[in-house]
Design a protein around this motif. Structure first.
Motif, short mmCIF file in Angstrom:
data_model
loop_
_atom_site.label_atom_id
_atom_site.label_comp_id
_atom_site.label_asym_id
_atom_site.label_seq_id
_atom_site.Cartn_x
_atom_site.Cartn_y
_atom_site.Cartn_z
N LEU A 187 0.82 -1.22 0.00
CA LEU A 187 0.00 0.00 0.00
C LEU A 187 0.85 1.26 0.00
O LEU A 187 0.46 2.29 -0.55
CB LEU A 187 -0.93 0.00 1.22
CG LEU A 187 -2.09 -0.98 1.19
CD1 LEU A 187 -2.90 -0.87 2.48
CD2 LEU A 187 -3.00 -0.72 -0.01
N ASP A 190 1.62 3.15 -3.31
CA ASP A 190 0.62 4.00 -3.95
C ASP A 190 0.41 5.33 -3.23
O ASP A 190 -0.44 6.13 -3.64
CB ASP A 190 -0.73 3.25 -4.00
CG ASP A 190 -0.65 1.99 -4.84
OD1 ASP A 190 0.12 2.01 -5.82
OD2 ASP A 190 -1.34 1.01 -4.51
N LYS A 191 1.17 5.56 -2.18
CA LYS A 191 1.04 6.80 -1.40
C LYS A 191 -0.40 7.01 -0.92
O LYS A 191 -0.88 8.14 -0.83
CB LYS A 191 1.48 8.01 -2.23
CG LYS A 191 2.92 7.96 -2.70
CD LYS A 191 3.87 8.20 -1.54
CE LYS A 191 5.31 8.29 -2.02
NZ LYS A 191 5.83 7.04 -2.54
N ASP A 192 -1.08 5.91 -0.64
CA ASP A 192 -2.49 5.98 -0.24
C ASP A 192 -2.58 5.93 1.28
O ASP A 192 -2.76 4.87 1.88
CB ASP A 192 -3.27 4.82 -0.88
CG ASP A 192 -4.77 5.01 -0.75
OD1 ASP A 192 -5.20 5.79 0.12
OD2 ASP A 192 -5.51 4.37 -1.53
N GLU A 194 -4.90 6.94 3.21
CA GLU A 194 -6.22 6.53 3.69
C GLU A 194 -6.34 5.01 3.70
O GLU A 194 -6.88 4.43 4.66
CB GLU A 194 -7.31 7.15 2.82
CG GLU A 194 -8.73 6.82 3.27
CD GLU A 194 -9.05 7.34 4.67
OE1 GLU A 194 -10.00 6.82 5.28
OE2 GLU A 194 -8.35 8.25 5.15
N ALA A 195 -5.84 4.36 2.66
CA ALA A 195 -5.88 2.90 2.62
C ALA A 195 -5.02 2.30 3.72
O ALA A 195 -5.39 1.30 4.35
CB ALA A 195 -5.42 2.40 1.25
N SER A 214 0.32 5.66 9.00
CA SER A 214 -0.46 6.54 8.13
C SER A 214 0.34 7.75 7.68
O SER A 214 0.11 8.30 6.60
CB SER A 214 -1.74 6.99 8.85
OG SER A 214 -2.55 5.88 9.18
N THR A 218 3.00 10.19 3.53
CA THR A 218 2.96 11.65 3.35
C THR A 218 4.33 12.29 3.54
O THR A 218 4.49 13.48 3.28
CB THR A 218 1.97 12.29 4.34
OG1 THR A 218 2.50 12.22 5.68
CG2 THR A 218 0.62 11.58 4.29
#
Length: 383
Positions: A187, A190-192, A194-195, A214, A218
């Motif tokens: 994950l 994908d720099k996601d 939220e996921a 999390s 960022t």
């Protein structure tokens, strides 16, 4: 389908490109040599376990396997030269307990291409330093990687830095198992954020670790990211050490365009610390990649600190001055036997001499002269 067609993502290299590749190889190996790196040439195939396919899932998927008709054991055609060089350091050069600086240049084969436009037969060139665990060794290799890029026209080069140690320190502190770590790593690419947040929430981690994971996607940008990471990530000694190492590399290259990404973790499983890559001005992917992989030689009987980088030599095609074909001296077929000694002497001096059979040939555009017998001596005359 024609029987002579090549497999997908495999191609012949024709004379003009072949000259460029050989020119790049010569220049790079000369650069490595003056920095103390000695050339090794591992074999194209080994027993598959020696290529570490059993410890690295990504490497295993890339490796083409065949049965050895002599031993009956499974052979692997190398997909990465680094494990082979680690074996050489650990076994064949084990008499040296100090530093080994080694380099290589050779073809590797991939069962599948890395991307749609990628070849399945990269020409892997690289340099590795074994025996020293200080960040100075990584800085030396980053410097050599940037100097390698400078030999070709890649435009303004961007140095990208990451550190697998940050993620692994957090994963260990949060007591993640191997499967959970692998899910998070996927994950992160994908720099996601939220996921990532949803995934760790489902694991009911302590809030501090959930927040840290999390945050990682960022934490990318310029040199200022290191200060932000120190302020926002948990105060773990391993995290602090990783950030200190990243800071040391930044300080070593104050004028270099630089990008830091603490979730850039596209690495082979054997990497253990600092990660570095170099991008050309118009490169959608890294031209060169490297990092620290301490302990890899332990699979061959001697665990040692190690760091190194590699790249596909084919990326240099079209980015070096055209090597061009050497000027050609022609000798008529009927004169070839009589002029044998003169031809041999010219070739020993580096001149290209070919026999003229009275037909067009692939050196026709580069004829610099003809070898003729004038008053009993062989001389080169203009055309």
């Amino acid at each position: 389908m024609q029987s002579w067609q090549l497999p997908e993502h495999v191609a012949d290299v024709l004379p003009t490109m072949a000259r460029q590749l050989e020119s790049a190889r010569e220049q790079l190996l000369a650069l490595f040599r003056v920095h103390g790196y000695e050339l090794v040439q591992p074999p194209l195939m080994e027993y598959s376990n020696s290529l570490l396919t059993h410890i690295d899932a990504g490497l295993s998927l890339k490796t083409i396997r065949v049965a050895d008709q002599i031993s009956g054991r499974q052979l692997g055609i190398r997909a990465d030269i680094t494990p082979q060089v680690a074996r050489i350091d650990a076994h064949l050069l084990s008499a040296n307990n100090g530093i080994n600086r080694l380099c290589y240049a050779g073809a590797v084969l991939h069962a599948r291409p890395d991307g749609f436009f990628s070849t399945r037969e990269p020409l892997q060139v690289g340099a590795e330093l074994y025996g020293y665990d200080g960040i100075a060794a990584d800085i030396e290799l980053v410097d050599l990687m940037l100097k390698s890029m400078a030999l070709a026209d890649f435009g303004d080069v961007l140095l990208s830095l990451g550190h697998i140690g940050v993620f692994r320190a957090l994963a260990e502190a949060a007591h993640l198992d191997r499967e959970q770590s692998a899910q998070l790593l996927a994950l992160m690419q994908d720099k996601d954020a939220e996921a990532v947040r949803k995934l760790v929430a489902g694991w009911q981690l302590d809030g501090m670790w959930a927040k840290a994971f999390s945050l990682l996607p960022t934490l990318y940008g310029g040199r200022e990211i290191l200060a932000a990471a120190r302020a926002k990530l948990p105060d773990l000694s391993a995290v602090g050490k990783a950030l200190d190492e990243l800071q040391a590399v930044c300080d070593a290259f104050p004028e270099q365009a630089l990008h830091i990404d603490l979730s850039e973790l596209r690495v082979d499983n054997y990497h253990t610390g600092l990660l570095y890559a170099a991008y050309g001005a118009k490169s959608h992917d890294a031209v060169a990649r490297g990092g620290r992989y301490d302990g890899l030689g332990g699979h061959f009987g001697r665990a040692r600190p190690a760091t190194g980088f590699s790249f596909d030599l084919r990326t240099f095609i079209g980015r070096l001055p055209d090597a061009g074909r050497s000027p050609v001296i022609m000798v008529a077929q009927q004169d070839a036997a009589a002029a044998r000694e003169a031809v041999a002497e010219l070739r020993a001096q580096g001149q290209c001499v070919i026999v003229d059979y009275g037909m067009e040939h692939n050196g026709s555009a580069n004829i610099a002269g003809r070898l003729k017998n004038i008053d009993g001596s062989w001389q080169i005359v203009g055309v």
